[in-house]
Design an enzyme around this catalytic site. Structure first.
Site, mmCIF file in Angstrom:
data_model
loop_
_atom_site.group_PDB
_atom_site.id
_atom_site.type_symbol
_atom_site.label_atom_id
_atom_site.label_comp_id
_atom_site.label_asym_id
_atom_site.label_seq_id
_atom_site.Cartn_x
_atom_site.Cartn_y
_atom_site.Cartn_z
ATOM 1 N N HIS A 63 0.868 -1.176 0.000
ATOM 2 C CA HIS A 63 0.000 0.000 0.000
ATOM 3 C C HIS A 63 0.907 1.229 0.000
ATOM 4 O O HIS A 63 1.609 1.471 0.984
ATOM 5 C CB HIS A 63 -0.857 -0.048 1.270
ATOM 6 N N CYS A 96 -3.567 10.836 4.890
ATOM 7 C CA CYS A 96 -3.025 10.251 6.102
ATOM 8 C C CYS A 96 -3.141 11.299 7.202
ATOM 9 O O CYS A 96 -2.369 12.256 7.223
ATOM 10 C CB CYS A 96 -1.579 9.823 5.893
ATOM 11 N N ASN A 105 -3.579 7.769 -1.628
ATOM 12 C CA ASN A 105 -3.027 6.526 -2.145
ATOM 13 C C ASN A 105 -2.571 6.720 -3.593
ATOM 14 O O ASN A 105 -2.964 7.672 -4.256
ATOM 15 C CB ASN A 105 -4.098 5.432 -2.104
#
Length: 162
Positions: A63, A96, A105
């Site tokens: 990820h 985040c 992402n």
């Protein structure tokens, strides 16, 4: 797994130990997250090398956030190491909350472009994903986070470079 806003660099051996314990507890896939996007291809390869000594690559997913523009390079490095499962989000949405400046992402559109250019069949229609990403960008008033989407022109997403 490749950097922490509070701890700095993360020891790959510690990541491998935690991943191994999670498998022992019954997890069938361990997703290693570079959620602040500080990873680089060399750091990524080192991490995979260490973790794969304790768990099979088929049980590993990655990820990557694209904060420093390294997500696609890290995915490519991961593919070279034998990893084939990755998280992504349309238009690069996400973030985040505990890492100042961290972006979303890696964009699904960008990952698909890489995979398709490498001859890896995904079964996913890139044109349709680009269209969805553009729709979402317009609906929420957010700049499109996909480099691939921005590189192609036309509302029909015909992938005509513009």
């Amino acid at each position: 797994v490749l950097g922490s806003p509070s701890e700095g660099a993360i020891d790959a051996q510690k990541v491998a130990t935690v991943a191994e314990k999670l498998l022992q507890l019954g997890c069938n896939e361990i997703c290693l997250g570079d959620t602040i996007g500080t990873g680089t291809p060399d750091k990524t390869k080192h991490l995979i090398d260490i973790v794969s000594q304790k768990i099979a690559l088929t049980s590993l997913a990655l990820h990557f956030h694209d904060t420093y523009g390294q997500a696609i390079a890290n995915i490519y490095a991961s593919l070279q190491m034998g990893v084939s499962s990755f998280d992504s989000s349309v238009n690069g949405l996400g973030g985040c909350p505990y890492a100042k400046g961290a972006t979303g992402n890696v964009a699904t559109e960008d990952v698909l472009y890489l995979l398709h250019e490498l001859g890896i069949e995904t079964g996913i229609d890139l044109q349709k994903i680009i269209a969805v990403g553009r729709f979402i960008s317009q609906a929420i008033g957010r700049e499109n986070g996909s480099k691939v989407s921005r590189a192609y022109s036309g509302t029909d997403c015909s992938l005509t470079r513009g």
